[in-house]
Design a protein around this motif. Structure first.
Motif, PDB file in Angstrom:
ATOM      1  N   ALA A   1      22.489  49.300  36.866  1.00 12.93           N
ATOM      2  CA  ALA A   1      22.151  50.724  36.892  1.00 12.93           C
ATOM      3  C   ALA A   1      22.615  51.340  35.582  1.00 12.93           C
ATOM      4  N   ALA A   2      21.888  52.349  35.146  1.00 17.25           N
ATOM      5  CA  ALA A   2      22.250  53.031  33.899  1.00 17.25           C
ATOM      6  C   ALA A   2      21.580  54.401  33.885  1.00 17.25           C
ATOM      7  N   TRP A   3      22.064  55.255  33.005  1.00 17.74           N
ATOM      8  CA  TRP A   3      21.460  56.574  32.867  1.00 17.74           C
ATOM      9  C   TRP A   3      21.654  57.069  31.443  1.00 17.74           C
ATOM     10  N   VAL A   4      20.874  58.068  31.090  1.00 19.63           N
ATOM     11  CA  VAL A   4      20.977  58.721  29.786  1.00 19.63           C
ATOM     12  C   VAL A   4      21.405  60.159  30.021  1.00 19.63           C
ATOM     13  N   SER A   5      22.462  60.567  29.322  1.00 19.26           N
ATOM     14  CA  SER A   5      22.926  61.947  29.417  1.00 19.26           C
ATOM     15  C   SER A   5      22.798  62.623  28.062  1.00 19.26           C
ATOM     16  N   ALA A   6      22.623  63.937  28.071  1.00 21.49           N
ATOM     17  CA  ALA A   6      22.481  64.715  26.845  1.00 21.49           C
ATOM     18  C   ALA A   6      23.490  65.857  26.842  1.00 21.49           C
ATOM     19  N   GLY A   7      24.053  66.117  25.686  1.00 25.14           N
ATOM     20  CA  GLY A   7      24.976  67.223  25.493  1.00 25.14           C
ATOM     21  C   GLY A   7      24.933  67.630  24.030  1.00 25.14           C
ATOM     22  N   HIS A   8      25.770  68.601  23.653  1.00 23.79           N
ATOM     23  CA  HIS A   8      25.751  69.005  22.258  1.00 23.79           C
ATOM     24  C   HIS A   8      27.076  69.626  21.833  1.00 23.79           C
ATOM     25  N   TYR A   9      27.282  69.639  20.523  1.00 20.22           N
ATOM     26  CA  TYR A   9      28.400  70.355  19.930  1.00 20.22           C
ATOM     27  C   TYR A   9      27.927  70.944  18.609  1.00 20.22           C
ATOM     28  N   VAL A  10      28.687  71.920  18.109  1.00 16.94           N
ATOM     29  CA  VAL A  10      28.325  72.605  16.865  1.00 16.94           C
ATOM     30  C   VAL A  10      29.521  72.598  15.928  1.00 16.94           C
ATOM     31  N   THR A  11      29.287  72.201  14.687  1.00 19.10           N
ATOM     32  CA  THR A  11      30.325  72.279  13.660  1.00 19.10           C
ATOM     33  C   THR A  11      29.945  73.355  12.655  1.00 19.10           C
ATOM     34  N   TYR A  12      30.860  74.289  12.444  1.00 19.94           N
ATOM     35  CA  TYR A  12      30.653  75.377  11.489  1.00 19.94           C
ATOM     36  C   TYR A  12      31.365  75.024  10.188  1.00 19.94           C
ATOM     37  N   VAL A  13      30.592  74.895   9.114  1.00 20.58           N
ATOM     38  CA  VAL A  13      31.134  74.526   7.810  1.00 20.58           C
ATOM     39  C   VAL A  13      31.192  75.775   6.938  1.00 20.58           C
TER      40      VAL A  13
END
Length: 224
Positions: A14-26
């Motif tokens: 069994a397996a799955w794909v997950s999505a998320g995000h982050y933001v870097t401010y330069v």
């Protein structure tokens, strides 16, 4: 993609794909404070195997539930304790990298110093891809990085879509690990990177990577 047993894709049931995000401010002045915001939201976007739905929900119940904000002066991450190396992303960090492609490759080999014997070239590819996906290196250095990538003998073009070209580099052993990078040839910016470990499983398609990053770039007035 995840599994409670952290098994290989060849053995996965069994397996799955997950999505998320982050933001870097330069900051415009790189000596200022760099801010990275890690968002807790995760979305399951694909399921493989009969037990994937239940297992993925159990995994979601265990992951981060709160936003994390990391603030680092002058770069992407704090130095290791007692380190005198420039902070990654800083002007000093990029200034030490040669702009000649051949010299840059030699610098990477010396800078890392721990690539597996016989895998030095693929180690260089991995390093360059990881640096390029940030899209924050100076323009003249990005040119040198792309030219250095083009000299590696294990690189292959695996796709083109409009102005975006995707290159792949096998790492450690052919078909055991593939590092991919997609480059917009109009902007010289990276639009996607991915890493795939192995193949041959019956559950997860070979086209599904173990990890994928889709960086985007925009200009804002301030950071949180």
């Amino acid at each position: 993609m995840g599994s409670p047993q952290n098994t290989t894709r060849a053995d996965a049931t069994a397996a799955w794909v997950s999505a998320g995000h982050y933001v870097t401010y330069v900051p415009a002045d790189r000596s200022g404070e760099w801010v990275t915001v890690f968002e807790p939201e995760r979305e399951i976007i694909a399921l493989y195997g009969e037990d994937a739905a239940a297992l993925s929900q159990a995994w979601l119940d265990q992951v981060l539930k709160e936003q994390i904000i990391r603030r680092v002066p002058g770069g992407m991450a704090d130095r290791w304790e007692d380190s005198t190396e420039p902070v990654a992303g800083s002007d000093a960090y990029y200034a030490q990298m040669p702009r000649d492609p051949a010299q840059l490759i030699n610098w990477i080999l010396e800078y890392n110093g721990d690539f597996n014997l016989g895998a030095e070239e693929t180690g260089v590819a991995t390093f360059l891809i990881q640096e390029l996906e940030w899209n924050v290196a100076p323009a003249d250095l990005r040119v040198a990085m792309y030219r250095a990538l083009s000299t590696l003998s294990n690189g292959v073009v695996v796709g083109t879509e409009g102005t975006v070209v995707t290159l792949a580099f096998p790492t450690y052993a052919p078909n055991d690990r593939w590092d991919e990078i997609s480059i917009d040839t109009d902007t010289a910016l990276v639009t996607r990177t991915s890493v795939t470990f192995g193949s041959g499983g019956t559950i997860v398609p070979d086209t599904v990577p173990n990890s994928r990053s889709t960086p985007s770039l925009s200009i804002v007035d301030s950071a949180p």
